[in-house]
Design a protein around this motif. Structure first.
Motif, short mmCIF file in Angstrom:
data_model
loop_
_atom_site.label_atom_id
_atom_site.label_comp_id
_atom_site.label_asym_id
_atom_site.label_seq_id
_atom_site.Cartn_x
_atom_site.Cartn_y
_atom_site.Cartn_z
N UNK A 32 0.84 -1.21 0.00
CA UNK A 32 0.00 0.00 0.00
C UNK A 32 0.87 1.25 0.00
N UNK A 33 1.87 1.28 0.86
CA UNK A 33 2.75 2.45 0.93
C UNK A 33 3.48 2.67 -0.38
N UNK A 34 3.99 1.59 -0.98
CA UNK A 34 4.70 1.70 -2.25
C UNK A 34 3.81 2.29 -3.34
N UNK A 35 2.60 1.81 -3.44
CA UNK A 35 1.71 2.25 -4.51
C UNK A 35 1.28 3.70 -4.31
N UNK A 36 1.07 4.12 -3.06
CA UNK A 36 0.70 5.51 -2.80
C UNK A 36 1.89 6.43 -3.07
N UNK A 37 3.08 6.04 -2.64
CA UNK A 37 4.26 6.87 -2.90
C UNK A 37 4.50 7.04 -4.40
N UNK A 38 4.18 6.02 -5.17
CA UNK A 38 4.38 6.12 -6.62
C UNK A 38 3.40 7.09 -7.29
N UNK A 39 2.34 7.50 -6.60
CA UNK A 39 1.47 8.53 -7.16
C UNK A 39 2.09 9.92 -7.04
N UNK A 40 3.16 10.05 -6.24
CA UNK A 40 3.91 11.30 -6.20
C UNK A 40 3.57 12.30 -5.12
N UNK A 41 3.17 11.89 -3.92
CA UNK A 41 2.93 12.89 -2.86
C UNK A 41 4.24 13.47 -2.34
N UNK A 42 4.13 14.58 -1.63
CA UNK A 42 5.30 15.20 -1.01
C UNK A 42 5.65 14.55 0.32
N UNK A 43 4.79 13.69 0.79
CA UNK A 43 5.04 12.98 2.03
C UNK A 43 3.95 11.98 2.27
N UNK A 44 4.17 11.14 3.27
CA UNK A 44 3.21 10.09 3.59
C UNK A 44 3.07 10.00 5.10
N UNK A 45 1.84 9.80 5.56
CA UNK A 45 1.55 9.66 6.98
C UNK A 45 1.21 8.20 7.24
N UNK A 46 1.92 7.60 8.18
CA UNK A 46 1.72 6.20 8.53
C UNK A 46 0.92 6.13 9.83
N UNK A 47 -0.25 5.49 9.83
CA UNK A 47 -1.05 5.42 11.05
C UNK A 47 -0.54 4.36 12.02
N UNK A 48 -0.96 4.52 13.27
CA UNK A 48 -0.78 3.48 14.30
C UNK A 48 0.66 2.99 14.43
N UNK A 49 1.59 3.91 14.52
CA UNK A 49 2.98 3.54 14.80
C UNK A 49 3.12 3.52 16.32
N UNK A 50 3.11 2.33 16.89
CA UNK A 50 3.01 2.18 18.34
C UNK A 50 4.29 1.72 19.01
N UNK A 51 5.31 1.39 18.22
CA UNK A 51 6.54 0.86 18.80
C UNK A 51 7.72 1.19 17.89
N UNK A 52 8.91 0.96 18.41
CA UNK A 52 10.11 1.16 17.60
C UNK A 52 10.09 0.21 16.41
N UNK A 53 9.60 -1.01 16.63
CA UNK A 53 9.52 -1.99 15.54
C UNK A 53 8.58 -1.51 14.44
N UNK A 54 7.42 -0.94 14.81
CA UNK A 54 6.50 -0.36 13.83
C UNK A 54 7.18 0.76 13.05
N UNK A 55 7.94 1.59 13.77
CA UNK A 55 8.61 2.73 13.14
C UNK A 55 9.67 2.27 12.16
N UNK A 56 10.46 1.28 12.55
CA UNK A 56 11.50 0.78 11.66
C UNK A 56 10.90 0.15 10.41
#
Length: 250
Positions: A76-100
Motif C-alpha cells: 500500500x505504501x509503495x503504490x501511494x508513494x508512486x502517485x507522487x505525494x510530497x510525504x506520507x503519513x503512517x497510522x498506528x505507529x506504536x513501537x520502535x519496531x513499527x517505526x523501523x
C-alpha cells in the motif's frame, strides 16, 4: 520549497484535511495558500486514482500534498508513494519496531527497501534516476502517534532514522485509554503533552488537528509545528448550516 524544507524552517506549517476526494476542491484549497494538504485515505473510500488526481490538481501551486495511508503495509505504501505525494503519513505507529518497518517501506536503499518502479512520482520513467537519488531526502515520512502504547514508546520511536515528523491523533489516543466518551478528560491532554515534549527534546516537529482558529493559535504557542486547521466536510457543514440558520432567523 519542499515540504521537508518548510518543516526545517522552524515555522508553523498550516494544513487542511481533505476527505471528499475531489480534485477541483483540492486545487481550490491549494490556491488559497495552505502550506500543505492532508489527503485522507485511511477513513475514506479514496482509490489510488482519486489520490493521484488530487495530487495532479495541486501540482504547480506552492501547496504540498501529504497522503495518510490506511495501514503500515509495504504494498500500500509503495503504490501511494508512486502517485507522487510530497510525504506520507503512517497510522498506528506504536513501537520502535513499527517505526523501523515504516521507514523500510517508505525509503529507497540503503535506508529502506522501497521498490523501484515507473509511475507518476518518477515522471513515468523520464525522471527515474533523479527521483531515486533525491526521494529519501525530499519525501517526508510522518508517523501518527495515536495509541497509549505509542506514547509510552515515544522516545524509542523518535530515535528511528528517517522520521521527519509525528502527528498526535487525540481521538484514537482517547479510545486506547477507554476515554472515547470523555474527550474532555485531562488525562488525554496529559499524554498529548508528553508526546509534544518528547518531540521538542528530540528536535522532531510535532503536529495536531485543531478544531477552530483559537485552538490552532494555542497549539502553536505550545510548540506544535504541523497544525491542521480543519477538514473539508466539517468546514462545509459549518458554513452551510450557518448560512441556512441565518436566512431562517426571524
Amino acid at each position: 520549497m519542499h515540504f521537508k524544507e518548510k518543516l526545517a524552517s522552524g515555522n508553523p506549517v498550516y494544513g487542511l484535511t481533505l476527505t471528499i476526494g475531489n480534485p477541483q476542491l483540492a486545487e481550490l484549497v491549494a490556491h488559497i495558500g495552505f502550506d500543505w494538504l492532508w489527503i485522507e485515505a485511511e477513513h475514506t473510500s479514496m482509490s489510488l486514482e482519486t489520490i493521484q488526481a488530487q495530487l495532479q490538481a495541486v501540482s504547480g501551486t506552492q501547496t504540498q500534498a501529504i497522503v495518510r495511508v490506511d495501514c503500515n503495509d509495504q504494498t500500500i505504501i509503495k503504490r501511494v508513494l508512486d502517485t507522487g505525494p510530497d510525504g506520507i503519513i503512517i497510522p498506528s505507529v506504536n513501537s520502535k519496531e513499527d517505526a523501523e518497518k515504516a521507514i523500510r517501506f517508505t525509503k529507497y536503499p540503503p535506508l529502506g527497501e522501497r521498490g523501484i518502479g515507473l509511475a507518476r512520482a518518477q515522471g513515468y520513467g523520464l525522471n527515474l534516476g533523479n527521483y531515486i537519488k533525491t526521494a529519501n531526502d525530499n519525501v517526508a515520512t510522518i508517523f501518527m502517534i495515536e495509541h497509549i502504547a505509542a506514547v509510552q514508546n515515544i522516545h524509542d520511536i523518535l530515535q528511528v532514522e528517517g522520521l521527519d515528523a509525528v502527528i498526535v491523533g487525540s481521538l484514537d489516543l482517547a479510545g486506547s485509554m477507554n476515554l472515547q466518551n470523555d474527550l474532555g478528560n485531562p488525562a488525554i491532554e496529559a499524554e498529548v503533552q508528553k508526546v509534544l515534549q518528547a518531540c521538542k527534546d528530540a528536535g522532531i516537529p510535532c503536529g495536531t488537528f485543531a478544531g477552530d482558529p483559537n485552538q490552532a493559535k494555542a497549539r502553536i504557542k505550545e510548540g506544535f509545528r504541523l497544525v491542521t486547521l480543519g477538514a473539508d466536510v466539517l468546514i462545509l457543514a459549518s458554513a452551510t448550516k450557518n448560512l441556512l440558520d441565518t436566512v431562517k432567523q426571524n
